[in-house]
Scaffold this motif. Sequence first.
Motif, PDB file in Angstrom:
ATOM      1  N   UNK A   1       4.122   1.408  -0.699  1.00 40.04           N
ATOM      2  CA  UNK A   1       5.023   1.455  -1.855  1.00 40.04           C
ATOM      3  C   UNK A   1       4.291   2.062  -3.055  1.00 40.04           C
ATOM      4  N   UNK A   2       3.016   1.732  -3.195  1.00 40.45           N
ATOM      5  CA  UNK A   2       2.235   2.306  -4.297  1.00 40.45           C
ATOM      6  C   UNK A   2       2.201   3.825  -4.169  1.00 40.45           C
ATOM      7  N   UNK A   3       1.947   4.301  -2.948  1.00 42.84           N
ATOM      8  CA  UNK A   3       1.884   5.753  -2.758  1.00 42.84           C
ATOM      9  C   UNK A   3       3.256   6.382  -2.985  1.00 42.84           C
ATOM     10  N   UNK A   4       4.305   5.696  -2.527  1.00 41.40           N
ATOM     11  CA  UNK A   4       5.643   6.264  -2.665  1.00 41.40           C
ATOM     12  C   UNK A   4       6.067   6.308  -4.126  1.00 41.40           C
ATOM     13  N   UNK A   5       5.691   5.291  -4.899  1.00 43.22           N
ATOM     14  CA  UNK A   5       6.081   5.354  -6.306  1.00 43.22           C
ATOM     15  C   UNK A   5       5.330   6.482  -7.006  1.00 43.22           C
ATOM     16  N   UNK A   6       4.081   6.704  -6.615  1.00 38.95           N
ATOM     17  CA  UNK A   6       3.359   7.857  -7.159  1.00 38.95           C
ATOM     18  C   UNK A   6       4.043   9.159  -6.729  1.00 38.95           C
TER      19      UNK A   6
ATOM     20  N   UNK B   1       5.128  12.118  -9.264  1.00 44.64           N
ATOM     21  CA  UNK B   1       4.545  13.457  -9.150  1.00 44.64           C
ATOM     22  C   UNK B   1       5.620  14.501  -8.843  1.00 44.64           C
TER      23      UNK B   1
ATOM     24  N   UNK C   1      -1.220  12.766   2.788  1.00 42.52           N
ATOM     25  CA  UNK C   1      -1.681  11.409   2.468  1.00 42.52           C
ATOM     26  C   UNK C   1      -0.851  10.379   3.224  1.00 42.52           C
TER      27      UNK C   1
ATOM     28  N   UNK D   1      -0.016  17.311  -0.737  1.00 45.39           N
ATOM     29  CA  UNK D   1      -0.909  16.155  -0.894  1.00 45.39           C
ATOM     30  C   UNK D   1      -0.234  14.924  -0.322  1.00 45.39           C
ATOM     31  N   UNK D   2       0.998  14.753  -0.762  1.00 44.97           N
ATOM     32  CA  UNK D   2       1.680  13.527  -0.369  1.00 44.97           C
ATOM     33  C   UNK D   2       2.024  13.537   1.108  1.00 44.97           C
TER      34      UNK D   2
ATOM     35  N   UNK E   1       1.161  19.764  -4.645  1.00 45.71           N
ATOM     36  CA  UNK E   1       1.386  18.324  -4.810  1.00 45.71           C
ATOM     37  C   UNK E   1       2.190  17.742  -3.652  1.00 45.71           C
TER      38      UNK E   1
ATOM     39  N   UNK F   1      -3.901  20.062   2.949  1.00 42.32           N
ATOM     40  CA  UNK F   1      -3.818  18.945   2.005  1.00 42.32           C
ATOM     41  C   UNK F   1      -3.833  19.463   0.578  1.00 42.32           C
ATOM     42  N   UNK F   2      -4.701  20.436   0.322  1.00 41.85           N
ATOM     43  CA  UNK F   2      -4.939  20.804  -1.069  1.00 41.85           C
ATOM     44  C   UNK F   2      -3.984  21.863  -1.582  1.00 41.85           C
ATOM     45  N   UNK F   3      -2.983  22.250  -0.767  1.00 35.92           N
ATOM     46  CA  UNK F   3      -2.144  23.365  -1.173  1.00 35.92           C
ATOM     47  C   UNK F   3      -1.265  23.066  -2.377  1.00 35.92           C
TER      48      UNK F   3
ATOM     49  N   UNK G   1       0.842  -1.196   0.000  1.00 35.22           N
ATOM     50  CA  UNK G   1       0.000   0.000   0.000  1.00 35.22           C
ATOM     51  C   UNK G   1       0.877   1.245   0.000  1.00 35.22           C
TER      52      UNK G   1
END
Lengths: 572, 254, 76, 256
Positions: free
Chosen positions: D76-81, D85, D195, D191-192, D188, D184-186, D74
Amino acid sequence: MTAQHSRWTHHRTVGFGYVAISLAAACVGTVLSLLMRLHLTWPAWSLPLHGLILPEEYLALVTMHGTLMLFFVLTVAPQSGFGNLILPAQIGARRMAFPRLNAASMGLTGLALLVLLAAFFVPGGSPISGWTAYPPLSATALAGPGQGEGMDVWLAAIALFSLASTLGAINTLTTIVKLRGEGMSWQRLPLTVWGWFTAALLSVLVFSVLLAALAMLFCDRHLQSGFFLPTGDLVNGVLLQHHGDGSPLLWLHLFWFFGHPEVYIAILPGMGLTSMVLANFAHRRVFAYRLMIATTLLIGFLGILVWGHHMFVAGLNPFAGSAFALSSMAIALPSSAKVLSWLATIWRSRPRLTTPMLFALGFVSLFITGGLTGPILAQPILDEYLHNTFFVVAHFHLIMAMAGIFGLFCATYYWFPLLFGRLLSEPLGKLHFAGTLIGAYGTFLPMHLTGLAGEPRQYAQLTGGGSGPAGQLLQTTLPLQHGITYAAFFLACAQLPFLLNLVLTLRSHLLATPNPWSATTMEWASQDFDEASTEDKPTGLVTYRGPCHYSEDGVSFLPQWESGATSTLPPE
Amino acid sequence: MHSAQAIATGQRFWRLPVDASAHGPALDTHLLLNLWIALALLALAHLILLAGLAFRRRASRPVHTLLLEYLPLAALTLLFAFLAARAQQLWAAQRYTGASLTAMQVEVTGMQFAWYFRYPGADAAFGETKPTLVAPGEGNPLGLDPADRHGADDLVTSQLVLPAGREVDLALHAQDVIHGFSVPEMRLKQNAVPGQTAHIHFTPTQPGSYAILCTQLCGLGHYRMQATMLVLPPAAFDTWLQAHEAAAGKRGQP
Amino acid sequence: MKGRLRTNLLRWVWLVSLLLLGIAAQSFGQGCSQCLDNTRATPPAVQAAYRKAIYLLGGTGAALFIAGTLFIRRER
Amino acid sequence: MSPILTPPEIDRRHRAHESDNGSGRRPPTDKLTGGNGEGGDNWNDRPQGRRGPRERLSQVRMGLFFGLFAVLMFFIAIVSAFFVTRASGHFDAYSHYVNEWLPTTIPSILWLNTAVLLLSSASAEMARRSMFREVDVMDEWIGLSRRTSQRAAAWLSVTLGLGGLFLVGQWIAWDQLAAQHVFFRSNPSSHFFFLITIAHAIHLFIGVSALIAALIGLRRSHKLASRQILVDATVWYWHAMGLLWIFLFVLLEYGQ
């Protein structure tokens, strides 16, 4: 954990629950697909009580059909359903490792199905972006009807499903690794168990990636992030307000990292079962048994590394396309090895052509037919022509959907006496088999041709597109599409003998003998110790050898649970 | 049954569409080779399957793992390796290098649910576009910026008109969601992804009008997101281009 | 028995990797240092990031898969 | 049907019941041994290599490790994104390549939080070890004392406190960022940041719930084995979350 387990957490109860869930999903999914066929063939046909099927409604049918069938039928029934019903007995255990967790994940799956079906009834209807839900189409309510609340409901359902599948897979893995009975060493595991094991391992690894992607898509939809949205995206005349230079490609990567292993999750248990059933009725050991174990694992392993072949024309770097093409081609080898082994197993064996055997043979046939178009689609240059045409639809329906369903029917006919103590009627079963095989080929073989003619999938209408060259191109395949629709209805009707068979058999009082198929695997020994008991006592069963020990002439056999000299049998 | 009628009347629905691009024949040859091989293997495998079932006398168990498993497997490996290598060659020839510098530049933009094509005009440069300026109702579906002088002579059409025999470099854009740009008769397919440019180049060889389809699910109008690619002989194309550019130039001048 | 499976597996790994290498060498002989066409608008940094992400995702998945299969071998 | 090598039905039936057929011919084999109150306590009935109370423990551990595979994937998926980004941008109106990524300043309280989490891992490990100290386990098994559980409960409470402190610290960090108008929305990057930290906090919250469950279990459960399992699984999960946090923290601190 107490000595006495509740009936509700008994693995058979959970297994039947899963089967019921997938049966419900399969019925709904089939009706949806028939509606699609009707609309595609007769666009002016109006659904009673509803009226004409609008383009967005057609796409909603596409989306829900794909989601229901792939997630709730092909993932749930072979892996969770039959996995729970049979797996413990097949490894000489009495229960799954975590019964309560097991019941909870079954409940979650059921809840996910209910949530998904609720999408039909929210304002805007169900989502229209297909089961792959590519953003930006899936990232904003502006993109079309169904992309608002319908899409949110879809996201919630799939998130629940991912959670449930992960938990279920953890349970399966632990059961196989830890709960094997005495003597059940890993080489003695039936290939079915290897199929469940590999599929569960894949589930654990990929469903959480899907969950992460779903969470990010949810943020894009409601929290103005831009993980999957580029700057300056203008949807329906509205400039999307979000921060960041995301890319839809990122979703494609994450989704297909899940999506490709997902199709192996659907088919690996079927492959394992087919191997065992072929050997059982041919009365021979599975040819090159250890190679079959190796290929099962290898297919799973390579399955993790090939997701890019869904993206050859999606804007991927062409070099990445080449790399993924090679790893995809590599999967053809273990798959071919499996087919060779199946062919060698039944070669001149004079097998008993019972209904489960016929369905296993059908599985082999469909696996070959659907599989041979795999290497074609794995070549990027050919995929450039065939991508998203009916050729692809034909490919995955034959190898995944139809082969998967044949695996399920094989499992049903084969294990019915074990689960209900009665044998399903053979004549009705054979009728069911013949009808289903003819229907399956009749429906999906012609789709190769319409695909080669250039017809794209997911088109709500093939006529009325104008008289230009595009309209003409689409219309050339209409005659074939008529035929496909008739065949699809034939395929659906071919399931009636099966339902009749179920009803008649369950009402009959003819009980089957304890091991009616002369099977050698452990689940058939279990009638000695009353499988349905909720008492948590050791089975007292010992595994003495690998499965499929038959004498040279195929007359006598030695099941796994019998002690006794193997010297009368040839060495492995 | 319609299909039976169609076969009886000899309607050739099972044929590949006309092949009208320079790279197409090689692709078709490779595709047909693949299909024949697949068909042959299919027939062979089913023959073995049925023959194995049909024999009335049981044979002793096959024990030659090497002969039965590894040898066919080696053969299949070679076969698949050959096919993959050939496919890689074709793929590399088409995708690994860009279009030649003399290729004609056309920009393709997909949006829900139409394709627009933009020619750079006499200055051979595309003008800037801004999403805020997009106004399909006012004849500016791409959001051309009037302040950019490059854009003044840009020609925007809803039909892709191309000269035969000249290489074309298409720059694919998408305004809203992912669209799939596909021309079956040109053996061409590439997704247009919002936020990025995908280049694809090819040479149409036969004049005629061909279908442009959207092959990536893009919303409720996906099925009617079609356009026409008109390939003209070079001379006819020049006349067409001049006539339209003159009109566009007039419009562009204040 | 264990030995034979290992030999079989090893043989497979060799077979596949040889094939991959052979074909990969073939495709890299095409003069592909340009990679111009589809990615003209994508800066090298982004491509590198995608590559990294693909390696990370695929590598972790593959490593965990192998770890999972080793569990079953370790247990008796 | 073909003649089979299987012994006749009667034989099999017989063997299935031979442990207790009531005839007195054999001594009952399912006599109670053990003592920790587990069901089906006759370990002689169990296959080789899985006799004893540690069997269930190792099952739960195995399940937990497979679950941690999923958790790792889970993230790793976010980290690769995250990597993709971070590098991505777009061309602006002047054909300049613009990257909106503005590295989020990591509030320095995160260092403190990390230290707290490490400490909590240490105390959790103390709790785990105390559940398995042989002398005390014997005492408790015989029923002389409940020292293991008392010690473990103390250490677990410390862990729970520290874990709660970590979550509060994370809350303060988000608060501090909000005060600097980073939401959060400020951006990219933010976001991360949010998140990743929120996803981790949710996982840690599950850990806290598990700690509470373990504490209740220590008080309520009568079976030593169950208490050991509860503590052991909770602590392993806690360690994994600590390790994961260090990885994520390093990524956020130095990887932006």
